[in-house]
Design an enzyme around this catalytic site. Structure first.
Site, PDB file in Angstrom:
ATOM      1  N   SER A 129       0.846  -1.188   0.000  1.00  0.00           N
ATOM      2  CA  SER A 129       0.000   0.000   0.000  1.00  0.00           C
ATOM      3  C   SER A 129       0.879   1.234   0.000  1.00  0.00           C
ATOM      4  CB  SER A 129      -0.892   0.026   1.246  1.00  0.00           C
ATOM      5  OG  SER A 129      -1.611   1.249   1.325  1.00  0.00           O
ATOM      6  N   TYR A 142      -1.909  -0.210  10.199  1.00  0.00           N
ATOM      7  CA  TYR A 142      -1.971  -0.606   8.786  1.00  0.00           C
ATOM      8  C   TYR A 142      -0.697  -0.175   8.051  1.00  0.00           C
ATOM      9  CZ  TYR A 142      -3.799  -1.174   4.034  1.00  0.00           C
ATOM     10  OH  TYR A 142      -3.973  -1.557   2.725  1.00  0.00           O
TER      11      TYR A 142
END
Length: 267
Positions: A129, A142
């Protein structure tokens, strides 16, 4: 001969888009889900696999090898979102997120390497990501799990070079998928000192996903990588400003970049 592809988390979102596109291009695709019976109308095979359960991983990999005799491409796509003030996220949820986003891909990689080494060929694509390149407020866990996977790939590439096994990262920005619905959200507590900034940031994050890019962009990028003889270490896929934010982090002083992020999230 058609290349054989395994996509973890291939039943929805980015994984489904990649799987359908590669199937259209003539690849033999196996996706995975913890509940494959829910996806009987899938355009490609869906096997049972939970990245946190090594037995299901071994069984799925063995099924593919028994059916096809080889495994050319593995796409570690299965992942989970998590939001909240780090102080308020339960330890069990933090560990669960790393089990999916970091240890899960390691489990899959370990399971497929013996076959790829036997073939003296293979490509492993880790879906990370753009959030993994920076510590984002209320997405710190995250960011950390995806950033860890980015670094792991760098090390793996050097360890695998003697076996003609390639590995790369593909970092997507915000895409219009159902990832927000599957996130763990730390609750917005009335007595929390983070209530207002976390609430505002959560709303902004969900808006970004709802207005995100077409996940087929990831499918096109993955096909291009598969057809590349020597893939790069890192790829980024998304809107220009999302990708450019990584460039800015490299060139700006830390505090200036931090200020930009805080302004973006209205903190």
């Amino acid at each position: 001969m058609s290349k054989v592809v395994l996509i973890t988390g291939g039943s929805s979102g980015i994984g489904k888009s990649i799987g359908e596109y590669l199937t259209e291009k003539g690849f033999i695709v196996y996706g995975t889900s913890r509940n494959p019976e829910n996806y009987k109308n899938s355009k490609f095979a869906i096997l049972e696999l939970d990245v946190k359960d090594t037995n299901t991983i071994r069984k799925a990999v063995a099924t593919i090898i028994d059916n096809e005799g080889k495994l050319d491409v593995v796409i570690n796509n299965a992942g989970a979102g998590i939001t909240g003030a780090i102080e308020e996220i339960p330890e069990a949820e933090i560990k669960a997120n790393f089990d999916t986003n970091f240890f899960g891909p390691i489990n899959v990689i370990k399971a497929v390497l013996p076959q790829m080494r036997k073939q003296q060929s293979g490509l492993i694509i880790n879906i990370t990501s753009i959030a993994g390149y920076m510590g984002l407020p209320y997405r710190g866990i995250y960011s950390a799990s995806k950033g860890a996977l980015e670094l792991l790939t760098e090390a793996f590439r050097m360890e695998l070079k003697d076996f003609n096994i390639k590995m790369t990262n593909v970092a997507p920005g915000d895409f219009a998928t159902n990832i927000a619905a599957g996130r763990y959200h730390a609750p917005l507590l009335d007595d929390s000192p983070y209530k207002k900034p976390y609430g505002n940031t959560l709303k902004l994050m969900n808006e970004h996903v709802d207005s995100g890019s077409d996940p087929n962009m990831m499918a096109y990028a993955v096909l291009k990588i598969i057809n590349t003889k020597n893939p790069k270490v890192h790829y980024k896929v998304g809107e220009f400003m999302q990708k450019f934010s990584i460039v800015l982090k490299r060139i700006l002083p830390d505090k200036m970049y931090e200020k930009l992020l805080m302004n973006h999230y209205k903190l």
